[in-house]
Design an enzyme around this catalytic site. Structure first.
Site, short mmCIF file in Angstrom:
data_model
loop_
_atom_site.label_atom_id
_atom_site.label_comp_id
_atom_site.label_asym_id
_atom_site.label_seq_id
_atom_site.Cartn_x
_atom_site.Cartn_y
_atom_site.Cartn_z
N PRO A 133 -47.71 19.17 24.48
CA PRO A 133 -48.14 18.87 23.11
C PRO A 133 -48.47 20.14 22.31
CG PRO A 133 -50.01 18.67 24.55
CD PRO A 133 -48.88 19.20 25.40
N TRP A 134 -48.93 19.96 21.10
CA TRP A 134 -49.16 21.08 20.19
C TRP A 134 -50.59 21.59 20.19
CZ3 TRP A 134 -53.03 19.12 17.38
CH2 TRP A 134 -53.03 17.75 17.10
N LYS A 191 -40.20 21.60 27.51
CA LYS A 191 -40.07 21.47 26.05
C LYS A 191 -41.45 21.48 25.42
CE LYS A 191 -39.94 18.00 23.19
NZ LYS A 191 -40.65 18.61 22.05
N GLU A 246 -42.41 20.61 18.94
CA GLU A 246 -41.58 21.22 17.89
C GLU A 246 -42.44 21.94 16.84
OE1 GLU A 246 -41.74 18.09 18.78
OE2 GLU A 246 -42.23 16.81 17.08
N SER A 298 -49.45 12.03 24.03
CA SER A 298 -50.14 10.78 23.70
C SER A 298 -49.79 9.68 24.71
CB SER A 298 -49.72 10.34 22.30
OG SER A 298 -48.33 10.12 22.27
N CYS A 338 -58.01 16.63 24.08
CA CYS A 338 -57.99 15.31 24.73
C CYS A 338 -59.31 14.98 25.39
CB CYS A 338 -56.85 15.26 25.73
SG CYS A 338 -56.84 16.70 26.79
N GLU A 380 -57.93 6.98 19.72
CA GLU A 380 -58.01 8.44 19.67
C GLU A 380 -57.75 8.90 18.24
OE1 GLU A 380 -54.95 10.59 21.88
OE2 GLU A 380 -56.52 11.91 22.62
P1 NAD Z 1 -47.09 13.44 21.40
O1 NAD Z 1 -47.16 12.45 22.49
O2 NAD Z 1 -46.73 13.01 20.05
O3 NAD Z 1 -46.05 14.59 21.77
C1 NAD Z 1 -46.16 15.33 22.96
C2 NAD Z 1 -44.81 15.92 23.29
O4 NAD Z 1 -43.90 14.86 23.56
C3 NAD Z 1 -44.18 16.75 22.19
O5 NAD Z 1 -43.51 17.85 22.76
C4 NAD Z 1 -43.16 15.78 21.58
O6 NAD Z 1 -42.07 16.43 20.97
C5 NAD Z 1 -42.72 15.03 22.81
N1 NAD Z 1 -42.15 13.70 22.56
C6 NAD Z 1 -42.43 12.86 21.54
N2 NAD Z 1 -41.69 11.74 21.67
C7 NAD Z 1 -40.95 11.88 22.79
C8 NAD Z 1 -40.00 11.05 23.44
N3 NAD Z 1 -39.65 9.87 22.98
N4 NAD Z 1 -39.43 11.51 24.58
C9 NAD Z 1 -39.77 12.72 25.09
N5 NAD Z 1 -40.65 13.55 24.49
C10 NAD Z 1 -41.25 13.13 23.37
O7 NAD Z 1 -48.50 14.19 21.44
P2 NAD Z 1 -49.01 15.35 20.48
O8 NAD Z 1 -49.32 14.74 19.16
O9 NAD Z 1 -48.10 16.52 20.55
O10 NAD Z 1 -50.35 15.78 21.23
C11 NAD Z 1 -51.54 15.11 21.09
C12 NAD Z 1 -51.72 14.13 22.25
O11 NAD Z 1 -51.70 14.83 23.49
C13 NAD Z 1 -53.07 13.44 22.21
O12 NAD Z 1 -52.91 12.08 22.53
C14 NAD Z 1 -53.86 14.15 23.30
O13 NAD Z 1 -54.91 13.43 23.85
C15 NAD Z 1 -52.80 14.43 24.30
N6 NAD Z 1 -53.21 15.50 25.21
C16 NAD Z 1 -53.57 15.18 26.47
C17 NAD Z 1 -53.98 16.17 27.35
C18 NAD Z 1 -54.37 15.84 28.76
O14 NAD Z 1 -54.49 16.77 29.55
N7 NAD Z 1 -54.56 14.58 29.12
C19 NAD Z 1 -54.03 17.50 26.92
C20 NAD Z 1 -53.65 17.79 25.61
C21 NAD Z 1 -53.23 16.78 24.76
#
Ligand code: NAD
Length: 491
Positions: A144-145, A169, A172, A223, A278, A378
């Site tokens: 994630p970002w 990956k 983005e 997420s 998170c 969240e």
């Molecule tokens: P996101 O789920 O929107 O995206 C995460 C990643 O998944 C990105 O690289 C995105 O491009 C990719 N992605 C999105 N759709 C996809 C698909 N259909 N197939 C494959 N890859 C896909 O999350 P975000 O907004 O980047 O990050 C925030 C989220 O991450 C929050 O829910 C947060 O709690 C979670 N997070 C969890 C932890 C942990 O250790 N549990 C740590 C950091 C962040």
């Protein structure tokens, strides 16, 4: 750009602008990886895997220690880039993201040499059994970002320390420090193809990676909704899945807590990384006898927070990741107010910030219902909701009353209450009189809808291995007693 087989190459997909959310300026453009580019990265990893997996742990460890040094040499640049692409304050990037990632690199360099398992021994008559822990193959990871560098580190390091090759990956929105992390590995002598980075959107690049038949395991941080989608795709090829998902950490303040320590802990715990963490404290359950004092103090401290230019050393709170995300956070707060909750401080963007930027003020909400979305879902922003409770039983029940279970904290001077909270709160981390500290030696991961599998620590290294049982029969002769259960020797 992609980093494939030790080289930076353009992708063949669409152009994606990278934006500094604190200024709205475009800081770079990346070309997304199409499925064919993802395939090239997976093939590079597949080719690199046999030689890398056959190095001794000591040889891998030496290369990883050199990698840590390469990261130290570019620490300032990494911190500046991390701050620019995420909007986080430079103090956080310099004091937390970058040193945390370097420490992780050093830790996994050491952990590579300490794989644990059962003792070899004679568990069966006449035979010796032993355990081998072997790397799995090509790992496909998605990050994630919110902490781009640390999330890349948490995924890549245990995988390669255990002898796997990886394709990762990043989000983005935040590609650059992940590319720099992988390039530093290359500069340190880690062979081409062991670590590859592909950029692009989740739906195209991410799904191509998760669905690739030569990827043996997917590890994902993001997420909960996308995590479930990842599981569906991974099911198509039956691969192992490791998911670090969303959180909604409770912050329980018992009536014997040090209120000043709890208030300060709540500020640090809820505002770290703009609340885009998170494990951030999101739900403060405070004993009714302390509720007024606690919320007044938290509100006063929130008002002292310096918001502004993330590159300024004096800034406490930078910008959120994007305007779209800021609007999502604001939407939660507005709907909470519309349904009767009160905003004690914050609840809006600050004045005097650049047009098109994504800042949001630290926000404290009271009067929300336990079953409202602001308590259950969240928000991922600098928003803390405080609710009162009467009894210990109630506090623990409320703490457990969301679908998530990533982290939690309890504030108390009682050993009994500490131990009860540690035992009864269903979360992968329970802090007592603290909220947030993470360290390379200790695991991080979720319960319930926060996912499964551990990041960091020796437990994480184990996740990236297969366990093999080897039995060597040393008994003489051609007969074995247990065969009688299957066939009788009738001459
Ligand atoms: P996101 O789920 O929107 O995206 C995460 C990643 O998944 C990105 O690289 C995105 O491009 C990719 N992605 C999105 N759709 C996809 C698909 N259909 N197939 C494959 N890859 C896909 O999350 P975000 O907004 O980047 O990050 C925030 C989220 O991450 C929050 O829910 C947060 O709690 C979670 N997070 C969890 C932890 C942990 O250790 N549990 C740590 C950091 C962040």
């Amino acid at each position: 750009m992609q980093f494939i087989n030790g080289e930076l190459i353009a992708g063949s997909g669409e152009q994606i602008e990278v934006i500094n959310p604190a200024t709205a300026e475009v800081t770079g453009t990346l070309t997304a990886a199409e499925p064919a580019d993802v395939d090239a990265a997976v093939q590079a990893a597949k080719n690199a895997f046999p030689a890398w997996s056959r190095l001794t742990p000591g040889e891998r460890s030496d290369l990883m220690l050199a990698w840590a040094q390469a990261l130290r040499d570019q620490a300032d640049e990494l911190a500046a880039t991390e701050s620019r692409e995420t909007g986080k304050s430079i103090r956080l990037a310099t004091g937390f993201d970058v040193p945390g990632s370097i420490d992780n690199t050093v830790f996994f360099a050491g952990a590579a040499r300490h794989l644990q398992g059962l003792s070899a021994g004679e568990y069966w008559p006449g035979a010796t059994s032993m355990i081998r822990r072997e790397p799995i193959g090509v790992i496909g990871s998605i990050a994630p970002w919110n902490y781009p560098l640390q999330m890349a580190a948490w995924k890549i390091l245990p995988a390669v320390a255990a002898g796997n090759a990886i394709v990762l990956k990043p989000s983005e929105l935040t590609p650059s420090t992940t590319l720099a992390f992988a390039r530093a590995a290359s500069e340190a002598g880690i062979p081409p193809g062991v670590i590859n980075v592909v950029n692009g959107y989740g739906r195209v690049t991410g799904e191509a990676l998760v669905g690739h038949p030569d990827v043996a395991m997917t590890s994902f941080t993001g997420s909960t909704a996308v995590g479930r989608r990842i599981m569906e795709i991974a099911a198509g090829t039956g691969k192992r899945v490791h998911l670090e998902l969303g959180g909604k950490a409770p912050f329980v303040v018992f009536d014997d807590a040090d209120v000043e320590a709890a208030a300060r802990g709540a500020i640090a715990g809820s505002l770290i990384n703009g609340g885009q963490d998170c494990t951030a404290a999101t739900r403060a359950y405070v004993h009714r006898s302390l509720f007024g004092e606690f919320t007044e103090r938290v509100a006063a401290l929130m008002e002292q927070i310096v918001i502004g230019d993330p590159s300024d050393e004096d800034t406490d709170l930078g910008s959120l990741i994007s305007v779209a995300h800021r609007d999502r956070v604001a939407g939660f707060v507005e709907r909470a107010q519309a349904s009767g909750a009160r905003v004690l401080t914050g609840g809006e963007a600050p004045q005097d910030v650049p047009a098109g930027s994504a800042f949001y003020r630290p926000t404290l909400i009271v009067g929300a219902e336990q079953d409202s979305e602001v308590v259950q879902q969240e928000i991922f922003g600098p928003v803390l909701v405080a609710l009162p409770f009467e009894t210990d039983d109630e506090a623990i029940a409320l703490a457990n009353d969301t679908p998530y279970g990533l982290a939690a904290s309890a504030w108390t001077s009682s050993v009994n209450r500490s131990m009860r909270a540690a035992e009864e709160i269903a979360a992968g981390t329970v802090w007592i009189n603290e909220h947030i500290p993470i360290m390379s030696e200790m695991p991080h991961g979720g319960y319930k809808s926060s996912g499964f599998g551990k990041d960091m620590s020796a437990y994480s290294l184990e996740e990236y291995t297969n366990i093999k049982h080897v039995l060597i029969d040393r008994s003489p002769g051609s007969t074995r007693d247990w065969h009688d259960a299957v066939f009788r020797d009738r001459g």
